[in-house]
Every structure is written in C-alpha cells, then in structure tokens.
Design an enzyme around this catalytic site. Structure first.
Site, mmCIF file in Angstrom:
data_model
loop_
_atom_site.group_PDB
_atom_site.id
_atom_site.type_symbol
_atom_site.label_atom_id
_atom_site.label_comp_id
_atom_site.label_asym_id
_atom_site.label_seq_id
_atom_site.Cartn_x
_atom_site.Cartn_y
_atom_site.Cartn_z
ATOM 1 N N ALA A 186 0.806 -1.229 0.000
ATOM 2 C CA ALA A 186 0.000 0.000 0.000
ATOM 3 C C ALA A 186 0.837 1.276 0.000
ATOM 4 O O ALA A 186 0.290 2.374 -0.119
ATOM 5 C CB ALA A 186 -0.932 0.016 1.215
ATOM 6 N N LYS A 187 2.160 1.149 0.116
ATOM 7 C CA LYS A 187 3.018 2.329 0.185
ATOM 8 C C LYS A 187 3.140 3.000 -1.187
ATOM 9 O O LYS A 187 2.771 2.422 -2.205
ATOM 10 C CB LYS A 187 4.405 1.923 0.703
ATOM 11 C CG LYS A 187 4.422 1.422 2.140
ATOM 12 C CD LYS A 187 3.991 2.487 3.120
ATOM 13 C CE LYS A 187 4.306 2.131 4.576
ATOM 14 N NZ LYS A 187 3.561 0.998 5.098
ATOM 15 N N PRO A 188 3.671 4.225 -1.229
ATOM 16 C CA PRO A 188 3.810 4.919 -2.525
ATOM 17 C C PRO A 188 4.535 4.092 -3.581
ATOM 18 O O PRO A 188 4.184 4.145 -4.763
ATOM 19 C CB PRO A 188 4.595 6.177 -2.149
ATOM 20 C CG PRO A 188 4.150 6.476 -0.752
ATOM 21 C CD PRO A 188 4.011 5.121 -0.103
#
Length: 371
Positions: A186-188
């Site tokens: 879910a991180k950038p």
C-alpha cells in the site's frame, strides 16, 4: 457509489502479466535472494533518492530495517532512543528489539511530527538517537531537529511512507544519519509483500547493515559470521517487480498530490482539522483529518458507502507492549487527541475523479450536518 479505502486489485493490475515472466527468469537463473535483481534495485533507489554514491541496503521490511539501523549505529542495552508517542508500533518495537529504552515524547499540534522542544527536554546522558517520523502526509523538519541536538545523538529517519518526497530539495530518508523506506504493497512504491530499504551516506554503517540483514555474513564468504545478525533479506522477484514499479512512481506520486490538494482546498470549510503540510514536495500517503466525534464522521461516510479507517487508536506509551517504559502521569495531550480524533480517508493513485468527488461531498455534507 462505493469508494474503498484502498484497492489492491487496481494497484497490482500489472502483476498478473508480469509475474509469470519474473518467476521464469529467476528460476532459470537460480537466483532468489540477494542476487542481481536486488543489487539492481538497490542501485536504482540510490540514484532516485540522491546519487549513485548513496549506500542502500535492501531488507525484508522497513520494521526490521529500523532495528538493523539502530544496531549498526551501535545502539543497544543501556541506551535511550527518543521517539514520537503517536506513530506506528514499528518505531518503538525497533528500539526495544535492539535492547534500548524508548523515550516517548509528544507530537506537534499542526503537522503531527515529533515535537522538537519535547525532544530537547527529554535528552539525558543515555540518549543515543532520535527516531523522526514522516507521518501520514507530513514532512518532519529533520534539519531543524539536527540543529537542536548534540552531534553525538543520531537521527534515524523513518521515511517508511515518504519515498519520493523531498524537504527543501533534499530527498526524504537522506536528511538524517540513516533512513528507512517501506515497500509494503500500500506504500507509494509497493511491492509483492513486505520489503524495505536502509539508506545512509556512511559506508561503515551500510556495511554493518548488510551483514546484520544476512546472519552477520559479509556476502563474500559463507558461514563466516562477523557480527550477530538477522534473516531480513529481500527476495529477487520482489526486487524485480519493485524495479518495474519504479517506472510509474513519479506519475503515481503526482496523482496522490493532486488528490490531496483537492481535499485540502475542499476541507478548509468542512469543520475538520487538517494536517499542516506546506511542503510542495511531500508524498501524501494517508490523508487524515481530525474531528472531536470521529466515530460519527466514520459512520456518516460509511452510510454513503465511503470506507475509512481509524488512525493509531492509542499513543504508543498507552499500548500494553510499551506501558512499562513510561512514568505514571506522563502528559502527551496532542498524541492522545490524535488517537481519539483521527480519521483516514481514501487516498491512492487509482481513485477516479468521481470517487474523489464523492469523498469530498461526503465530508462537506457531514460538516453542514454538524452546524
């Protein structure tokens, strides 16, 4: 209209086509852990986050990376590490796992980053480091923190959510003595599962990190263990996938920024508290608002089919795992308020304009209903 908090199917749309080839390539080469794809990705991150001279160490997760980083800085039993009371548990876990003592301080009311004045007040002769966190969409002012600390106190920059962001032209993660990125899906920049990267400009520290991630081995001679270590190694397929995703990172960050700017402009009249983020180079990871009746706001949006999440539901020193490190009566008013009032809204590049409009209209409707 249904708006999910996060949509992994959209984010990983490339994966079904890319994964078979990635698996086949690595099976044919017989490379699965800490081989050529990891090496390439480390160099790719170094180039993106500053220069090819930046030392990068791929690890199994950012959480493990923080513990390894602390150990490489020589921090252990008897040492104290100051950390924000409002953060994900990995900051405190890393300190405890390294054998040191976490010292919790409050956060600032405007941008929710660590309170620099509180850090200065919390120092003791045992203080060896500060973990500074870029939280949600905010950017912690690392140079300001550095200017208020003695040279012997290290700064570990928790940039788990900040990869691709900058502060006054300098990449987040490279402002302290050592930094850590996360590549959780879910991180950038999201991978196939857990993954992280330690970054530093100090070769001796990077060398220790490389050994500690791999059972204390130096990567040259097997079964010779120079220091005690861990099994925290990035696998080849994840690294290769992340290298592909790097090609879309700038575009995805710009979309995050565009959505966050729309939220900022709309919510100034919505009766919710906003995170102060005046850095145009930020990477909005989570868009979080505050409201005295957070549960009512979440229910209102849920009824409109807008999925939200809470923030961290208690300050770290109020969590059972860390309560014994805190003196009774310690005052952490901003952290406590955040834990009671934070509401996380949907923010990811694949949100459509129509979905963004639905979130905005929902929050504005709630604000009007509360007047």
């Amino acid at each position: 209209m249904n708006v999910s908090f996060f949509n992994y199917a959209r984010t990983a749309a490339l994966l079904p086509k890319a994964l078979p080839d990635l698996l086949l390539i690595h099976c044919e080469k017989g490379e699965f852990i800490l081989k050529s794809s990891v090496d390439f990705f480390e160099r790719q991150v170094a180039s993106f986050a500053g220069s090819e001279d930046l030392k990068t160490v791929a690890v199994g997760s950012a959480s493990a990376g923080m513990q390894i980083a602390l150990e490489a800085l020589g921090i252990g039993p008897g040492d104290e590490v100051i950390t924000p009371a409002y953060s994900y548990s990995s900051t405190a876990n890393a300190i405890v796992a390294a054998g040191a003592t976490p010292i919790f301080v409050d956060i600032q009311a405007n941008d929710w980053s660590i309170d620099v004045d509180a850090v200065v007040a919390a120092q003791s002769i045992r203080t060896k480091a500060v973990i500074a966190v870029h939280l949600y969409s905010g950017v912690c002012d690392i140079p300001l923190l550095r200017s208020r600390l003695p040279d012997h106190i290290h700064i570990l920059e928790d940039s788990a959510t900040g990869f691709g962001g900058e502060l006054r032209g300098h990449p987040l993660g490279t402002l302290g003595d050592i930094g850590v990125y996360s590549f959780y899906p879910a991180k950038p920049l999201g991978g196939l599962g857990d993954g992280g990267m330690i970054v530093t400009d100090r070769e001796e520290v990077a060398s220790l990190c490389r050994m500690r991630r791999n059972h204390g081995q130096d990567g040259k001679t097997r079964f010779v263990h120079h220091v005690s270590g861990h099994n925290s190694r990035m696998d080849e397929v994840n690294a290769a996938y992340l290298a592909i995703q790097m090609g879309f990172l700038v575009e995805r960050i710009e979309r995050r920024r565009a959505i966050a700017k729309r939220y900022d402009a709309a919510f100034t009249v919505a009766g919710v508290g906003l995170q102060h983020c005046n850095e145009p180079e930020r990477v909005p990871y989570r868009y979080v608002v505050r409201h005295p009746d957070a549960s009512r706001l979440r229910q209102f949006l849920f009824d409109l089919k807008i999925e939200t999440q809470t923030g961290f539901q208690a300050p770290l020193p109020h969590q059972p795992a860390f309560a014994h490190f805190v003196e009774k009566g310690a005052s952490l008013p901003v952290a406590l308020q955040m834990s009671q009032q934070a509401v996380c809204l949907p923010l990811y590049p694949e949100l459509t304009d129509a979905e963004v409009n639905h979130v905005i209209n929902g929050v504005l409707e709630f604000g009007n209903a509360c007047r």
